[in-house]
Design a protein around this motif. Sequence first.
Motif, PDB file in Angstrom:
ATOM      1  N   ASP A   1      -0.486   2.895 -10.094  1.00  0.00           N
ATOM      2  CA  ASP A   1      -1.183   1.808 -10.786  1.00  0.00           C
ATOM      3  C   ASP A   1      -2.690   1.921 -10.567  1.00  0.00           C
ATOM      4  OD1 ASP A   1      -1.599  -0.824 -12.044  1.00  0.00           O
ATOM      5  OD2 ASP A   1      -1.937  -1.526  -9.992  1.00  0.00           O
ATOM      6  N   ARG A   2      -3.095   2.237  -9.358  1.00  0.00           N
ATOM      7  CA  ARG A   2      -4.525   2.396  -9.059  1.00  0.00           C
ATOM      8  C   ARG A   2      -5.102   3.612  -9.775  1.00  0.00           C
ATOM      9  NH1 ARG A   2      -4.517   0.953  -2.501  1.00  0.00           N
ATOM     10  NH2 ARG A   2      -3.711  -1.186  -2.783  1.00  0.00           N
ATOM     11  N   LEU A   3      -4.346   4.692  -9.771  1.00  0.00           N
ATOM     12  CA  LEU A   3      -4.802   5.899 -10.468  1.00  0.00           C
ATOM     13  C   LEU A   3      -4.947   5.641 -11.956  1.00  0.00           C
ATOM     14  CD1 LEU A   3      -5.381   8.992 -10.369  1.00  0.00           C
ATOM     15  CD2 LEU A   3      -2.923   9.332 -10.739  1.00  0.00           C
ATOM     16  N   LEU A   4      -3.954   4.985 -12.541  1.00  0.00           N
ATOM     17  CA  LEU A   4      -3.995   4.696 -13.973  1.00  0.00           C
ATOM     18  C   LEU A   4      -5.166   3.784 -14.311  1.00  0.00           C
ATOM     19  CD1 LEU A   4      -2.643   5.004 -16.720  1.00  0.00           C
ATOM     20  CD2 LEU A   4      -1.125   3.104 -16.124  1.00  0.00           C
ATOM     21  N   PHE A   5      -5.455   2.821 -13.456  1.00  0.00           N
ATOM     22  CA  PHE A   5      -6.596   1.934 -13.679  1.00  0.00           C
ATOM     23  C   PHE A   5      -7.887   2.726 -13.827  1.00  0.00           C
ATOM     24  CE2 PHE A   5     -10.201  -0.141 -11.513  1.00  0.00           C
ATOM     25  CZ  PHE A   5     -10.423  -1.201 -12.378  1.00  0.00           C
TER      26      PHE A   5
ATOM     27  N   ASN B   1      -0.226 -15.714  -3.316  1.00  0.00           N
ATOM     28  CA  ASN B   1      -1.398 -15.126  -2.660  1.00  0.00           C
ATOM     29  C   ASN B   1      -2.382 -14.546  -3.665  1.00  0.00           C
ATOM     30  OD1 ASN B   1       0.036 -12.863  -3.513  1.00  0.00           O
ATOM     31  ND2 ASN B   1      -0.495 -11.660  -1.699  1.00  0.00           N
ATOM     32  N   ALA B   2      -2.114 -14.716  -4.964  1.00  0.00           N
ATOM     33  CA  ALA B   2      -2.988 -14.128  -5.990  1.00  0.00           C
ATOM     34  C   ALA B   2      -4.321 -14.855  -6.045  1.00  0.00           C
ATOM     35  CB  ALA B   2      -2.312 -14.173  -7.347  1.00  0.00           C
ATOM     36  N   ARG B   3      -5.367 -14.070  -6.261  1.00  0.00           N
ATOM     37  CA  ARG B   3      -6.703 -14.629  -6.432  1.00  0.00           C
ATOM     38  C   ARG B   3      -7.130 -14.406  -7.882  1.00  0.00           C
ATOM     39  NH1 ARG B   3      -7.956 -11.132  -1.651  1.00  0.00           N
ATOM     40  NH2 ARG B   3      -7.299 -12.302   0.180  1.00  0.00           N
ATOM     41  N   ILE B   4      -8.377 -14.738  -8.181  1.00  0.00           N
ATOM     42  CA  ILE B   4      -8.893 -14.475  -9.528  1.00  0.00           C
ATOM     43  C   ILE B   4      -8.839 -12.986  -9.811  1.00  0.00           C
ATOM     44  CG2 ILE B   4     -10.910 -14.648 -11.014  1.00  0.00           C
ATOM     45  CD1 ILE B   4     -11.733 -17.133  -9.468  1.00  0.00           C
ATOM     46  N   HIS B   5      -9.227 -12.193  -8.811  1.00  0.00           N
ATOM     47  CA  HIS B   5      -9.145 -10.737  -8.932  1.00  0.00           C
ATOM     48  C   HIS B   5      -8.027 -10.267  -8.002  1.00  0.00           C
ATOM     49  CE1 HIS B   5     -12.905 -10.778 -11.156  1.00  0.00           C
ATOM     50  NE2 HIS B   5     -13.461 -11.488 -10.176  1.00  0.00           N
ATOM     51  N   TYR B   6      -6.836 -10.159  -8.510  1.00  0.00           N
ATOM     52  CA  TYR B   6      -5.697  -9.761  -7.685  1.00  0.00           C
ATOM     53  C   TYR B   6      -5.621  -8.241  -7.558  1.00  0.00           C
ATOM     54  CZ  TYR B   6      -4.060 -10.090 -12.509  1.00  0.00           C
ATOM     55  OH  TYR B   6      -3.962 -10.009 -13.867  1.00  0.00           O
ATOM     56  N   GLY B   7      -4.865  -7.804  -6.561  1.00  0.00           N
ATOM     57  CA  GLY B   7      -4.807  -6.377  -6.244  1.00  0.00           C
ATOM     58  C   GLY B   7      -3.722  -5.604  -6.953  1.00  0.00           C
ATOM     59  N   PHE B   8      -2.714  -6.298  -7.482  1.00  0.00           N
ATOM     60  CA  PHE B   8      -1.651  -5.631  -8.249  1.00  0.00           C
ATOM     61  C   PHE B   8      -1.138  -6.595  -9.307  1.00  0.00           C
ATOM     62  CE2 PHE B   8       2.662  -4.492  -9.323  1.00  0.00           C
ATOM     63  CZ  PHE B   8       2.582  -3.105  -9.466  1.00  0.00           C
ATOM     64  N   PRO B   9      -0.955  -6.109 -10.540  1.00  0.00           N
ATOM     65  CA  PRO B   9      -1.314  -4.764 -11.005  1.00  0.00           C
ATOM     66  C   PRO B   9      -2.794  -4.669 -11.357  1.00  0.00           C
ATOM     67  CG  PRO B   9      -0.252  -5.990 -12.762  1.00  0.00           C
ATOM     68  CD  PRO B   9      -0.222  -6.880 -11.560  1.00  0.00           C
ATOM     69  N   MET B  10      -3.314  -3.450 -11.299  1.00  0.00           N
ATOM     70  CA  MET B  10      -4.699  -3.203 -11.669  1.00  0.00           C
ATOM     71  C   MET B  10      -4.817  -2.688 -13.104  1.00  0.00           C
ATOM     72  SD  MET B  10      -6.391  -1.345  -8.339  1.00  0.00           S
ATOM     73  CE  MET B  10      -8.020  -1.346  -9.082  1.00  0.00           C
ATOM     74  N   SER B  11      -3.936  -1.794 -13.465  1.00  0.00           N
ATOM     75  CA  SER B  11      -4.061  -1.081 -14.738  1.00  0.00           C
ATOM     76  C   SER B  11      -3.515  -1.894 -15.908  1.00  0.00           C
ATOM     77  CB  SER B  11      -3.326   0.245 -14.659  1.00  0.00           C
ATOM     78  OG  SER B  11      -1.922   0.040 -14.526  1.00  0.00           O
ATOM     79  N   CYS B  12      -4.074  -1.659 -17.083  1.00  0.00           N
ATOM     80  CA  CYS B  12      -3.550  -2.291 -18.298  1.00  0.00           C
ATOM     81  C   CYS B  12      -2.139  -1.809 -18.584  1.00  0.00           C
ATOM     82  CB  CYS B  12      -4.467  -1.965 -19.479  1.00  0.00           C
ATOM     83  SG  CYS B  12      -6.110  -2.704 -19.361  1.00  0.00           S
ATOM     84  N   GLY B  13      -1.882  -0.541 -18.256  1.00  0.00           N
ATOM     85  CA  GLY B  13      -0.567   0.025 -18.513  1.00  0.00           C
ATOM     86  C   GLY B  13       0.535  -0.714 -17.784  1.00  0.00           C
ATOM     87  N   VAL B  14       0.318  -1.013 -16.496  1.00  0.00           N
ATOM     88  CA  VAL B  14       1.329  -1.729 -15.717  1.00  0.00           C
ATOM     89  C   VAL B  14       1.373  -3.196 -16.135  1.00  0.00           C
ATOM     90  CG1 VAL B  14       2.025  -2.426 -13.397  1.00  0.00           C
ATOM     91  CG2 VAL B  14       1.157  -0.124 -13.789  1.00  0.00           C
ATOM     92  N   LYS B  15       0.244  -3.770 -16.471  1.00  0.00           N
ATOM     93  CA  LYS B  15       0.229  -5.172 -16.907  1.00  0.00           C
ATOM     94  C   LYS B  15       1.036  -5.368 -18.183  1.00  0.00           C
ATOM     95  CE  LYS B  15      -4.298  -6.268 -14.874  1.00  0.00           C
ATOM     96  NZ  LYS B  15      -5.719  -6.583 -15.158  1.00  0.00           N
ATOM     97  N   THR B  16       0.966  -4.406 -19.099  1.00  0.00           N
ATOM     98  CA  THR B  16       1.643  -4.570 -20.388  1.00  0.00           C
ATOM     99  C   THR B  16       3.165  -4.559 -20.253  1.00  0.00           C
ATOM    100  OG1 THR B  16       1.481  -2.180 -20.760  1.00  0.00           O
ATOM    101  CG2 THR B  16      -0.250  -3.567 -21.706  1.00  0.00           C
ATOM    102  N   ILE B  17       3.690  -3.945 -19.195  1.00  0.00           N
ATOM    103  CA  ILE B  17       5.142  -3.923 -19.010  1.00  0.00           C
ATOM    104  C   ILE B  17       5.606  -5.045 -18.087  1.00  0.00           C
ATOM    105  CG2 ILE B  17       5.303  -1.454 -19.451  1.00  0.00           C
ATOM    106  CD1 ILE B  17       5.611  -1.015 -16.448  1.00  0.00           C
TER     107      ILE B  17
END
Length: 531
Positions: free
Chosen positions: A489-493, A253-269
């Motif tokens: 994740d949203r807050l960190l973004f 269900n992912a699009r070009i702009h997906y809803g999770f993860p948003m933050s770089c912090g969560v993406k890096t892990i």
Amino acid sequence: MLTLSISSRIGYGNLLIKNGLNVLDHWPTSLKEFVLTLKSLVYPREQADLKKVFPDFHTTSLNSVLSQGMNLKKKHEVEVLSAIVSSIVSTVQADAIIDVGAGQGYLAQVLAFEYQHSVVAVDACSHHGNVTDARAERIKKHYTVQMRKFGSGNKRLNVPQTITCRIMSLETLKALSTLLPHKCDVEQPKLIEQDLEQYGSKGNRSSLVLAGLHACGDLSVTMLKTILECEEVRAVISIGCCYNLLSEEGFENARIHYGFPMSCGVKTISLSLGKSSRDLACQIYSVWAKNWFSFGQYKDRSAERWKSLGKEAGLHNFELHAFRAAFQMVLHKYFPEVIITSPSIGRQGKALRRKQQRRIMESELHDEESTYSSLPQSPNMDEACSVIQSGEAGAGDKSGIGLNLDALVNKMSLDTGSRCEGRTISADKYSLFEKFCRSGLCRLGLKPLVDINFLGIWNEVEPYVNLIGVYWSLRAAFGPLLETVILLDRLLFLQEQAGHLNVVMLPIFDPALSPRNVAIIAKKLDTVMAS
């Protein structure tokens, strides 16, 4: 290790139903540690002291005209959120508010009529827009009469503008924000984006606040991104919802702009939730508690309400889960071709049961003696059987669950092994299970086969039915933690945008009334400093 003995040591309906996440002394050590760890990781839900956060915060009790159609939950949410939004508008000196995912316009109308702000209500459903406009006209007539009565007839009323638009991208919401000064009743997002080129260079732009009360799925994410991408947006307040509709990187269900993860912090892990976890993040309130306790005036459910729920009502819920699990075995054995389609049979039996409980409660209020006279006041087995049989005979609904049977289970604490004239409550549960299966097959467009051995499958399942409550409670306990992950994740973004935003995350509603109560509020620093 949690073993089958948990069901006997803790009790079928006693793990988390009555106690929320409170630890009981007689629980196994591993279970205590599990619950305590969960509690330590979950974002707190106790309502914040909003007057400390917003110095000019003051809620207004809505009059009967503005609150018409609202249940108690919605009224509480709108009263609190409208006061917060109004305070933020004053702080950032915004010209107007966009109510994103406005629904029937409750929030927009309070902000317009009560707080006198310019408001645009945006929703994807044209019916909602029509309802909002019709409701606004009724409210306008009321306020017009009041102004004439008190000698302020020349005062101009703010009426919310409605826009029907499916916000599928960040660009669409940016376009709406840019076009706000221009009247645009549009049906297609592409028209908005085309007009953006025409008006984008004119420079006469409004400063806006975006507000979203339980904006579904990616819509909340889009709101948070818009404050960074759109110059006109000075602040945003978002209370998320429907995480099951959230798009996720790496999933279908992912699009070009997906809803999770948003933050770089969560993406890096490389943290991944998956569909089941996203479902669970929102189902902790909407599936686990199931709204058995009231006249149906609350559509949202919560662990807080679940704690005050009667044990029997909780057992009803787990029985339905047992029926559904056993029905899956029926499909697997007799209709294997259907299994691959992930069949859904809807809210089998639940709507009817809510109606039945409502009737029971109404009967108690109007004629308590009459209600009790139809049910045994003590576990008299002969009378109990007659009630069960009448419930079976009168179960004409697809769910196959009779009113009298529900009344019996609600009013009596009969042991599931109690016998009467050679029959048991367990045997009656099998009868309900068979009706459940036949209804489920009907909903799937399947004709029951003559050789389906419903009884054999039920006999196979029944020894494990008492574990459903324990398993489901342990599973549901992860819900608040998963929601916490999504919110953080949203807050960190937003916090990663160093030097641009002032961001807070706090619970703004009473969790007993509105359990999904965490708001993320972001304001651009230049507007905060200026004010």
